[in-house]
Motif scaffolding. Structure first.
Motif, mmCIF file in Angstrom:
data_model
loop_
_atom_site.group_PDB
_atom_site.id
_atom_site.type_symbol
_atom_site.label_atom_id
_atom_site.label_comp_id
_atom_site.label_asym_id
_atom_site.label_seq_id
_atom_site.Cartn_x
_atom_site.Cartn_y
_atom_site.Cartn_z
ATOM 1 N N ARG A 47 30.363 -17.053 33.692
ATOM 2 C CA ARG A 47 30.117 -16.931 32.255
ATOM 3 C C ARG A 47 30.068 -18.283 31.557
ATOM 4 N N SER A 52 31.536 -13.757 23.398
ATOM 5 C CA SER A 52 31.539 -12.297 23.464
ATOM 6 C C SER A 52 30.496 -11.746 22.500
ATOM 7 N N ARG A 56 34.250 -3.378 23.659
ATOM 8 C CA ARG A 56 34.198 -2.106 24.396
ATOM 9 C C ARG A 56 35.378 -1.232 24.009
ATOM 10 N N HIS A 113 38.281 -9.364 30.676
ATOM 11 C CA HIS A 113 37.390 -9.167 29.533
ATOM 12 C C HIS A 113 38.132 -9.453 28.222
ATOM 13 N N LEU A 205 35.222 -3.879 35.648
ATOM 14 C CA LEU A 205 34.023 -4.022 34.829
ATOM 15 C C LEU A 205 33.177 -5.199 35.322
ATOM 16 N N SER A 206 31.879 -5.110 35.092
ATOM 17 C CA SER A 206 30.970 -6.164 35.517
ATOM 18 C C SER A 206 31.195 -7.447 34.723
ATOM 19 N N LYS A 208 28.981 -9.304 33.846
ATOM 20 C CA LYS A 208 27.856 -9.430 32.914
ATOM 21 C C LYS A 208 28.145 -8.773 31.565
ATOM 22 N N LEU A 209 29.146 -7.892 31.523
ATOM 23 C CA LEU A 209 29.506 -7.252 30.266
ATOM 24 C C LEU A 209 30.259 -8.256 29.400
ATOM 25 N N GLU A 211 31.766 -7.990 26.511
ATOM 26 C CA GLU A 211 32.518 -7.294 25.472
ATOM 27 C C GLU A 211 34.000 -7.283 25.823
ATOM 28 N N SER A 213 37.586 -5.912 26.509
ATOM 29 C CA SER A 213 38.082 -4.641 27.038
ATOM 30 C C SER A 213 39.477 -4.831 27.628
ATOM 31 N N GLU A 215 40.417 -2.948 29.922
ATOM 32 C CA GLU A 215 40.192 -2.522 31.315
ATOM 33 C C GLU A 215 41.111 -1.357 31.671
ATOM 34 N N THR A 251 34.962 4.847 36.635
ATOM 35 C CA THR A 251 35.080 3.741 35.697
ATOM 36 C C THR A 251 36.521 3.230 35.654
#
Length: 419
Positions: A47, A52, A56, A113, A205-206, A208-209, A211, A213, A215, A251
């Motif tokens: 990243r 951000s 999420r 995240h 979580l990926s 690439k997300l 956002e 979170s 988790e 998930t």
């Protein structure tokens, strides 16, 4: 005559211990610590310092204040990748001392995240996020103290097949499967809080997300609170080499609910019969040589290609005088303890410490009161791989073992079993 003198000392020591233990009071509180959208995202080198783009689910801080009439302990679970850094933790500690709270455990869930805590100089930021987190932790302490009532607690633990070793390729790779649950309730049986200690990386979580979170730990805490009606504090374990092992594909929310189901099931079996704990705690600081020449321009350039620029500057300042982690060792009874390490401990450290401590229940927390990166075991270092060497494991070999040995000694000292 000598035997009589020694007997007198033992009797006086026992009387002092009984007199010191008082009725337990406990209070809990929660607060939202979701940062503003646009802060750099922490968790994955790919990243870099990308901001951000959304939320999420919210990031929360949950606290419980335990007061035995003599000592006070504030435990805070944070939906963050890492807890406040060393300087920030020191400021929080001083602010709590003004309120006669001398012991704290600030435990991050290690979600990947969350925001980068060390970058706090954004030109468009109206307020410092680090300062906001510090203020809200202190606010939690005030609110928890205000709501404190006579309380009692109980604990249960079992092995759950919900995590796996992500590092070792050996057939006998260690895994700490212990899921510990502490239930704290008022004298009329009303839940005040639930503490959950388990070790598994929140990396479902990926990357690439972009956002925020909480988790799977956030989903777990939310479900437990919905069922019990009281805050649930997740205390991440020694998960440096451990990750999730979902019972079925799904998930992070699904996995969090699966863990919550185990927690709720255990909680129903707990008998809260500890109402006069003897809270004792000690904090230790360490100083290890740093394996990374952070002041070398070539090293800084290499780090800049991996980590966020602000993080590299932070490391250069932080490790200029070596690696300086800390541990906090707490006993509530002779058979119930909590230990916090300021880094990513490998599970072998937890397994060894729990076995050698000879306590029925020992909650072992990583990511507590500062973050000094990875502390692999000597055995895992021999295997190599991510987490066992610079730039993410920068303390000299054996640093983790030295900390766990010190904690072990403190556990026996706090129980009066060694001089």
């Amino acid at each position: 005559m000598r035997e009589i003198c020694w007997l007198s000392v033992v009797i006086l020591y026992a009387i002092a211990g009984v007199a010191r233990a008082g009725d337990l009071k406990a209070g809990a509180a929660t607060v939202d610590i979701t940062p503003p959208v646009g802060m750099p995202m922490w968790g994955y080198a790919s990243r870099h310092d990308a901001p951000s783009t959304g939320i999420r689910d919210p990031l929360m801080a949950r606290a419980i204040l335990l007061d035995d009439g003599s000592e006070k302990l504030l435990i805070v679970s944070l939906d963050l990748g890492r807890p406040p850094a060393r300087a920030s933790s020191a400021r929080i500690r001083e602010r709590l001392r003004v309120r006669n709270i001398n012991h704290m455990l600030l435990v991050a869930s290690h979600t990947h995240h969350g925001p980068v805590m060390e970058i706090d100089d954004l030109p468009d930021a109206k307020n410092s996020y680090t300062q906001t987190v510090e203020d809200r932790i202190c606010e939690l302490a005030v609110r928890a103290a205000r709501t404190a009532v006579p309380a009692r607690l109980g604990v249960a633990a079992k092995e759950c097949d919900l995590n796996r070793n992500r590092h070792s390729k050996r057939a006998d790779a260690p895994v700490d499967k212990t899921l510990s649950v502490v239930r704290i309730e008022s004298h009329d049986g009303k839940p005040i809080a639930t503490l959950v200690n388990f070790a598994a990386h929140p990396t479902m979580l990926s990357a690439k997300l972009m956002e925020y979170s909480a988790e799977w730990p956030g989903a777990m805490a939310k479900r437990v609170q919905e069922v019990t009606g009281a805050p649930c504090l997740f205390l991440q374990g020694a998960c440096g080499d451990l990750t999730t092992k979902p019972p079925k594909p799904g998930t992070p929310d699904d996995f969090g609910i699966a863990v919550a189901d185990e927690v709720i099931s255990q909680s129903k079996t707990i008998k809260c019969n500890i109402d006069k704990p003897n809270l004792r705690a000690v904090r230790d600081e360490y100083h290890f040589p740093c394996l990374l020449a952070v002041g070398n321009p070539l090293v800084s350039f290499g780090l800049g290609s991996i980590f966020f620029p602000g993080l590299v500057a932070h490391y250069e300042r932080e490790y200029r005088e070596g690696v300086r982690p800390e541990t906090t060792t707490v006993t509530l009874t002779d058979q119930l303890g909590i230990v916090g390490f300021s880094g990513e401990m490998y599970c072998g450290h937890a397994l060894s410490l729990r076995r050698r401590a000879r306590m029925e229940h020992l909650l072992i927390c990583g990511y507590c009161n500062d973050y000094q990166q990875y502390f692999p075991t000597i055995e895992s270092m021999s295997e190599g791989g991510y987490g066992t060497s610079p730039p993410v494991a920068v303390a000299e070999p054996g640093a983790g073992e030295r900390m766990t040995d010190r904690v072990l000694l403190q556990l026996y000292k706090l129980r009066g079993q060694v001089p």
